[in-house]
Design an enzyme around this catalytic site. Structure first.
Site, PDB file in Angstrom:
ATOM      1  N   HIS A   7       0.827  -1.208   0.000  1.00 14.62           N
ATOM      2  CA  HIS A   7       0.000   0.000   0.000  1.00 14.62           C
ATOM      3  C   HIS A   7       0.859   1.255   0.000  1.00 14.62           C
ATOM      4  O   HIS A   7       2.067   1.205   0.241  1.00 14.62           O
ATOM      5  CB  HIS A   7      -0.956   0.025   1.201  1.00 14.62           C
ATOM      6  CG  HIS A   7      -0.299   0.084   2.554  1.00 14.62           C
ATOM      7  ND1 HIS A   7      -0.076  -1.029   3.339  1.00 14.62           N
ATOM      8  CD2 HIS A   7       0.187   1.140   3.275  1.00 14.62           C
ATOM      9  CE1 HIS A   7       0.512  -0.668   4.468  1.00 14.62           C
ATOM     10  NE2 HIS A   7       0.680   0.645   4.454  1.00 14.62           N
ATOM     11  N   ARG A  11      -1.830  11.089   4.376  1.00 10.67           N
ATOM     12  CA  ARG A  11      -2.608  11.648   5.481  1.00 10.67           C
ATOM     13  C   ARG A  11      -3.660  12.617   4.943  1.00 10.67           C
ATOM     14  O   ARG A  11      -3.401  13.365   4.007  1.00 10.67           O
ATOM     15  CB  ARG A  11      -1.682  12.344   6.477  1.00 10.67           C
ATOM     16  CG  ARG A  11      -0.675  11.391   7.100  1.00 10.67           C
ATOM     17  CD  ARG A  11       0.202  12.061   8.151  1.00 10.67           C
ATOM     18  NE  ARG A  11       1.131  11.087   8.725  1.00 10.67           N
ATOM     19  CZ  ARG A  11       2.366  10.884   8.284  1.00 10.67           C
ATOM     20  NH1 ARG A  11       2.827  11.604   7.270  1.00 10.67           N
ATOM     21  NH2 ARG A  11       3.138   9.975   8.843  1.00 10.67           N
ATOM     22  N   GLU A  57      -3.865   3.579   1.645  1.00  8.82           N
ATOM     23  CA  GLU A  57      -4.136   3.767   3.073  1.00  8.82           C
ATOM     24  C   GLU A  57      -4.330   5.256   3.347  1.00  8.82           C
ATOM     25  O   GLU A  57      -3.426   6.059   3.103  1.00  8.82           O
ATOM     26  CB  GLU A  57      -2.986   3.235   3.935  1.00  8.82           C
ATOM     27  CG  GLU A  57      -3.201   3.487   5.424  1.00  8.82           C
ATOM     28  CD  GLU A  57      -1.994   3.104   6.276  1.00  8.82           C
ATOM     29  OE1 GLU A  57      -2.010   3.402   7.488  1.00  8.82           O
ATOM     30  OE2 GLU A  57      -1.033   2.524   5.732  1.00  8.82           O
ATOM     31  N   ASN A  61      -5.699  11.651  11.553  1.00 10.87           N
ATOM     32  CA  ASN A  61      -5.387  11.908  12.953  1.00 10.87           C
ATOM     33  C   ASN A  61      -6.517  12.713  13.587  1.00 10.87           C
ATOM     34  O   ASN A  61      -7.009  13.683  12.999  1.00 10.87           O
ATOM     35  CB  ASN A  61      -4.051  12.660  13.056  1.00 10.87           C
ATOM     36  CG  ASN A  61      -2.876  11.757  12.736  1.00 10.87           C
ATOM     37  OD1 ASN A  61      -2.568  10.823  13.454  1.00 10.87           O
ATOM     38  ND2 ASN A  61      -2.223  12.030  11.599  1.00 10.87           N
ATOM     39  N   HIS A  75       3.306  11.640  -6.583  1.00  9.66           N
ATOM     40  CA  HIS A  75       1.917  11.295  -6.849  1.00  9.66           C
ATOM     41  C   HIS A  75       1.707   9.788  -6.723  1.00  9.66           C
ATOM     42  O   HIS A  75       2.661   9.016  -6.647  1.00  9.66           O
ATOM     43  CB  HIS A  75       1.505  11.743  -8.261  1.00  9.66           C
ATOM     44  CG  HIS A  75       2.357  11.157  -9.347  1.00  9.66           C
ATOM     45  ND1 HIS A  75       3.378  11.849  -9.954  1.00  9.66           N
ATOM     46  CD2 HIS A  75       2.355   9.925  -9.950  1.00  9.66           C
ATOM     47  CE1 HIS A  75       3.953  11.098 -10.875  1.00  9.66           C
ATOM     48  NE2 HIS A  75       3.345   9.918 -10.889  1.00  9.66           N
ATOM     49  N   GLU A 122      -2.199  10.706 -10.808  1.00 13.29           N
ATOM     50  CA  GLU A 122      -1.976  10.592 -12.245  1.00 13.29           C
ATOM     51  C   GLU A 122      -2.877   9.506 -12.809  1.00 13.29           C
ATOM     52  O   GLU A 122      -3.101   8.472 -12.175  1.00 13.29           O
ATOM     53  CB  GLU A 122      -0.514  10.242 -12.532  1.00 13.29           C
ATOM     54  CG  GLU A 122      -0.188  10.167 -14.012  1.00 13.29           C
ATOM     55  CD  GLU A 122       1.241   9.748 -14.298  1.00 13.29           C
ATOM     56  OE1 GLU A 122       1.675   9.856 -15.455  1.00 13.29           O
ATOM     57  OE2 GLU A 122       1.929   9.286 -13.363  1.00 13.29           O
TER      58      GLU A 122
END
Length: 257
Positions: A7, A11, A57, A61, A75, A122
């Site tokens: 993965h 964030r 993923e 937070n 990217h 992209e």
């Protein structure tokens, strides 16, 4: 398969908005979730994800922090079938996605959009046998020394150099595990010839590499002199982290059901 990319982590500042964007526009579905006291991780990918395909993923937070994009990460790239680049891009435009770099501006070879947090996505043309539509094709990171970066991935992780694209001012090098399926994600190493340096930022987290046995794989990395950033013991024997020569974090995970 040990070594295949599992993965890419990024964030996000608004988990609901990000989940809506990826599930609506890229037809992703939730593959898993990990709720902790201070953060939430959600794993996303196409419905018909290949067993060696990578997922995305999203890390949220709970303290409402904001993030700096930096420029050391470039990217993620997602696949569309040959002949569907323009129609796929137009579909995203019709759905209200930001018009960032259209196919015409990229000589009809690819295109770019941005997610709600500004991560670049992209769109690349691939043979349908190379993976489901919108599946992750590669993750791009910028490096300051191409020879050192290629040596790192080939020696530490036994990746092979699968292709390159060299221009007057930069070069792109693609690497992935030897023997990996066409559907597996690759790493794109971008080297600019002008000697620039990069800011890591914190909007991007890491790429993750699968290991059939976490501790055996970690021991091999240590024998090959990879950086001991966060060993398995410090991570409750659930995962571990090393870094490449430019400071990009690489997680080692032992997938479970």
């Amino acid at each position: 398969m040990s070594g295949v990319l599992d993965h890419t982590m990024m964030r996000v500042e608004d988990l609901d908005a990000s989940l809506d964007w990826y599930t609506t526009h890229l037809d992703y579905e939730e593959k898993g979730r990990w709720e902790a006291d201070t953060f939430t991780n959600v794993y996303l990918g196409p419905e018909d994800l290949h067993e060696e395909g990578a997922v995305l993923e999203l890390t949220y937070n709970h303290d409402d922090r904001s993030y700096e994009m930096g420029d050391a990460w470039g990217h993620i790239a997602v696949r569309v079938p040959e002949g569907e680049l323009e129609s796929s891009y137009q579909q995203l435009m019709d759905e209200g996605v930001e018009d960032y770099r259209d196919p015409e501006s990229c000589d009809y070879n690819y295109a770019f959009v941005k997610d709600p947090d500004g991560h670049e996505v992209e769109i690349v043309k691939r043979d349908p046998d190379q993976g489901a539509k919108w599946s992750l094709d590669h993750t791009m990171m910028r490096v300051e020394d191409a020879d050192e970066a290629l040596g790192f991935w080939t020696r530490k992780f036994e990746y092979e150099h699968t292709s390159r694209w060299e221009s007057d001012s930069f070069a792109n090098y693609f690497v992935k595990p030897e023997g990996a399926a066409d559907e597996a994600m690759a790493v794109e190493l971008t080297y600019n010839y002008d000697g620039r340096t990069y800011d890591m930022g914190d909007a991007w987290g890491h790429v993750a590499v699968r290991a059939d046995d976490l501790h055996d794989y970690w021991e091999t990395l240590m024998e090959r002199e990879a950086e001991d950033y966060r060993d398995p013991e410090s991570c409750d024997d659930m995962y571990a982290f090393t870094k490449d020569p430019d400071g990009h974090e690489i997680e080692i995970v032992e997938p479970s059901d």
